[in-house]
Motif scaffolding. Structure first.
Motif, PDB file in Angstrom:
ATOM      1  N   ALA A 105       0.525  -1.354   0.120  1.00  0.00           N
ATOM      2  CA  ALA A 105       0.373  -0.292   0.028  1.00  0.00           C
ATOM      3  C   ALA A 105       0.820   1.279  -0.063  1.00  0.00           C
ATOM      4  O   ALA A 105       0.529   2.420  -0.713  1.00  0.00           O
ATOM      5  CB  ALA A 105      -0.521  -0.066   1.306  1.00  0.00           C
ATOM      6  N   ALA A 106       1.963   1.430   1.045  1.00  0.00           N
ATOM      7  CA  ALA A 106       2.908   2.503   1.020  1.00  0.00           C
ATOM      8  C   ALA A 106       3.143   2.305  -0.231  1.00  0.00           C
ATOM      9  O   ALA A 106       4.109   3.615  -1.325  1.00  0.00           O
ATOM     10  CB  ALA A 106       4.293   2.001   1.742  1.00  0.00           C
ATOM     11  N   MET A 107       3.975   1.815  -0.921  1.00  0.00           N
ATOM     12  CA  MET A 107       4.608   1.250  -2.748  1.00  0.00           C
ATOM     13  C   MET A 107       3.703   2.183  -3.636  1.00  0.00           C
ATOM     14  O   MET A 107       4.187   2.901  -4.533  1.00  0.00           O
ATOM     15  CB  MET A 107       5.647   0.223  -2.961  1.00  0.00           C
TER      16      MET A 107
ATOM     17  N   LEU B 127      -1.597   4.029  -2.242  1.00  0.00           N
ATOM     18  CA  LEU B 127      -3.333   3.554  -1.164  1.00  0.00           C
ATOM     19  C   LEU B 127      -3.317   3.374  -0.111  1.00  0.00           C
ATOM     20  O   LEU B 127      -2.531   3.367   0.530  1.00  0.00           O
ATOM     21  CB  LEU B 127      -3.406   1.960  -2.099  1.00  0.00           C
ATOM     22  N   PRO B 128      -4.666   4.018   0.008  1.00  0.00           N
ATOM     23  CA  PRO B 128      -4.896   3.588   1.296  1.00  0.00           C
ATOM     24  C   PRO B 128      -5.164   2.880   2.132  1.00  0.00           C
ATOM     25  O   PRO B 128      -5.321   1.449   0.924  1.00  0.00           O
ATOM     26  CB  PRO B 128      -6.019   4.173   1.141  1.00  0.00           C
ATOM     27  N   TYR B 129      -4.826   1.999   2.837  1.00  0.00           N
ATOM     28  CA  TYR B 129      -4.338   1.095   3.901  1.00  0.00           C
ATOM     29  C   TYR B 129      -5.386   0.670   5.351  1.00  0.00           C
ATOM     30  O   TYR B 129      -5.628   1.216   6.013  1.00  0.00           O
ATOM     31  CB  TYR B 129      -2.824   1.289   4.012  1.00  0.00           C
TER      32      TYR B 129
ATOM     33  N   ALA C 164      -4.784   5.512   6.919  1.00  0.00           N
ATOM     34  CA  ALA C 164      -4.661   4.793   7.665  1.00  0.00           C
ATOM     35  C   ALA C 164      -6.224   4.946   7.991  1.00  0.00           C
ATOM     36  O   ALA C 164      -6.116   5.073   9.108  1.00  0.00           O
ATOM     37  CB  ALA C 164      -4.084   4.275   8.582  1.00  0.00           C
ATOM     38  N   MET C 165      -6.763   2.838   7.781  1.00  0.00           N
ATOM     39  CA  MET C 165      -7.885   2.578   8.717  1.00  0.00           C
ATOM     40  C   MET C 165      -7.776   1.739   9.780  1.00  0.00           C
ATOM     41  O   MET C 165      -6.617   0.428   9.845  1.00  0.00           O
ATOM     42  CB  MET C 165      -8.931   2.497   7.715  1.00  0.00           C
TER      43      MET C 165
ATOM     44  N   ALA D 273      -5.649   7.611  19.372  1.00  0.00           N
ATOM     45  CA  ALA D 273      -4.888   7.918  20.655  1.00  0.00           C
ATOM     46  C   ALA D 273      -3.109   7.254  19.860  1.00  0.00           C
ATOM     47  O   ALA D 273      -2.311   7.911  19.621  1.00  0.00           O
ATOM     48  CB  ALA D 273      -4.463   8.716  21.963  1.00  0.00           C
ATOM     49  N   GLN D 274      -3.108   5.621  20.255  1.00  0.00           N
ATOM     50  CA  GLN D 274      -2.265   5.124  20.581  1.00  0.00           C
ATOM     51  C   GLN D 274      -1.759   5.141  18.841  1.00  0.00           C
ATOM     52  O   GLN D 274      -0.131   4.525  18.754  1.00  0.00           O
ATOM     53  CB  GLN D 274      -2.566   4.305  21.113  1.00  0.00           C
ATOM     54  N   THR D 275      -2.697   4.961  17.769  1.00  0.00           N
ATOM     55  CA  THR D 275      -2.618   3.649  16.682  1.00  0.00           C
ATOM     56  C   THR D 275      -2.404   5.361  15.674  1.00  0.00           C
ATOM     57  O   THR D 275      -2.047   5.358  14.412  1.00  0.00           O
ATOM     58  CB  THR D 275      -3.902   3.564  16.227  1.00  0.00           C
ATOM     59  N   GLU D 276      -3.077   6.621  16.529  1.00  0.00           N
ATOM     60  CA  GLU D 276      -3.071   8.063  15.758  1.00  0.00           C
ATOM     61  C   GLU D 276      -3.954   7.289  14.384  1.00  0.00           C
ATOM     62  O   GLU D 276      -3.713   8.009  12.838  1.00  0.00           O
ATOM     63  CB  GLU D 276      -2.130   8.900  15.635  1.00  0.00           C
ATOM     64  N   ALA D 277      -5.592   6.873  13.974  1.00  0.00           N
ATOM     65  CA  ALA D 277      -5.018   6.162  12.474  1.00  0.00           C
ATOM     66  C   ALA D 277      -6.870   7.469  12.234  1.00  0.00           C
ATOM     67  O   ALA D 277      -7.024   8.500  12.933  1.00  0.00           O
ATOM     68  CB  ALA D 277      -6.747   4.746  12.932  1.00  0.00           C
ATOM     69  N   ASP D 278      -6.546   7.377  10.647  1.00  0.00           N
ATOM     70  CA  ASP D 278      -7.176   8.296  10.133  1.00  0.00           C
ATOM     71  C   ASP D 278      -8.530   7.837  10.036  1.00  0.00           C
ATOM     72  O   ASP D 278      -9.862   8.316  10.286  1.00  0.00           O
ATOM     73  CB  ASP D 278      -7.009   8.854   8.873  1.00  0.00           C
TER      74      ASP D 278
END
Length: 332
Positions: A178-180, A183-185, A218-219, A296-301
């Motif tokens: 996904a990083a490469m 794309l959303p992950y 990131a979800m 807060a731990q994950t800082e998820a979007d």
């Protein structure tokens, strides 16, 4: 505040039917839409008596027909089971029926046991290994078709639909891909907690901007069971605990009714507790505190919640309570 979404497996409850499970999915999606959830995703699983979402694209269409604005899609389609062209045609059709609402989440696992995977009749020798190329092929089918005349194969429907593609994962592989690809992950922390933070770090640190995204998105997932009291939520949660224990025993059954006197073996209890490490279970006050800490731990979007609750009325109440945490950014 971040968007909240729902992941549904169309659970076939003990004593229930497939039709009831699918109708419950439509009811749940309508409730989620009214409360401001962003997406309603369905997952591909096969050969499981407790799950009715095997024909995932059809169930997505069913949910789309019952709703008007909420995004609908897959969480996910297990791409090694299918040719990219078939999925492009299916999701191109969904996009034509429900324009601007469809997501295509992709996984690289079969979503079943190996015997059932073979019966799905996809080449198992290279299905997983060819996943990156299959994703690229699928992107091409769904993308611009101005040069369609020169293409050996085109997807109709599909071409020019530009259905958003997400990569899903429970390990580090899809985080890297996904990083490469930019794309959303989405990480499957609702049942596979072990690599959550490492996967998020890899995805964010290695992300390359693309035509789709200019920065990582990131979800993360949780199992969620909310009720008016902690005691009631823990009772409802025993259905999911039983379901995971049954999977360990290879005892395939419909989704169990809750059990106030549930007793698991020490090994089963340890396995269930590990896999469901990030489960959010309790009253409104309890789930709000747990979610605030997890986000807060994950800082998820974005957060996606799977709500494995046997009784549909209790499930709808859980959908309502998660929306009341004050942590959800409503989509309407």
């Amino acid at each position: 505040m971040i968007p909240f979404s729902i992941l549904d497996l169309s659970q076939i409850g003990e004593g229930g039917t497939v039709r009831e499970a699918l109708n419950n999915s439509a009811l749940m999606a309508k409730a989620a839409e009214a409360l401001g959830y962003t997406r309603y995703w369905l997952a591909e699983h096969h050969g499981m008596p407790g799950i009715a979402s095997a024909a995932t694209s059809i169930v997505i269409a069913h949910v789309g027909q019952a709703t008007k604005t909420i995004r609908i899609g897959s969480g996910g389609i297990m791409l090694p089971n299918h040719s990219p062209l078939v999925i492009a045609e299916q999701f191109g059709t969904l996009e034509a029926l429900y324009p601007g609402r469809v997501d295509l989440g992709l996984g690289r696992a079969p979503g079943t046991d190996m015997k059932t995977a073979r019966a799905l009749r996809r080449n198992l020798d290279n299905g997983v290994d060819s996943f990156p190329n299959d994703v690229l092929e699928l992107q091409a089918y769904l993308g611009e078709g101005d040069d369609a005349a020169s293409r050996p194969v085109i997807a109709v429907p599909g071409m020019n639909s530009n259905v958003p593609i997400w990569l899903l994962g429970s390990s580090l592989y899809s985080a890297q891909l996904a990083a490469m690809l930019g794309l959303p992950y989405a990480f499957a922390s609702h049942f596979a907690p072990e690599h959550l933070f490492q996967a998020l770090h890899i995805y964010r640190s290695q992300f390359k901007p693309s035509a789709v995204l200019d920065k990582p998105y990131a979800m993360v997932g949780v199992m969620g069971v909310a009720a008016d009291t902690d005691e009631e939520a823990k009772y409802l949660y025993t259905s999911m605990q039983q379901s995971f224990a049954n999977l360990r025993r290879n005892d395939r059954k419909p989704f169990p009714k809750p059990n106030r006197g549930l007793q698991l073996s020490p090994d089963e209890a340890a396995m269930v507790d590990h896999m469901l490490k990030y489960a959010v279970v309790g009253s409104l006050e309890t789930i709000t505190a747990k979610l605030r800490a997890f986000l807060a731990q994950t800082e998820a979007d974005e957060l996606i919640i799977s709500m494995p609750i046997h009784d549909i009325k209790a499930r709808l109440r859980s959908v309502e309570l998660f929306a009341q945490t004050g942590l959800m950014e409503a989509s309407n």
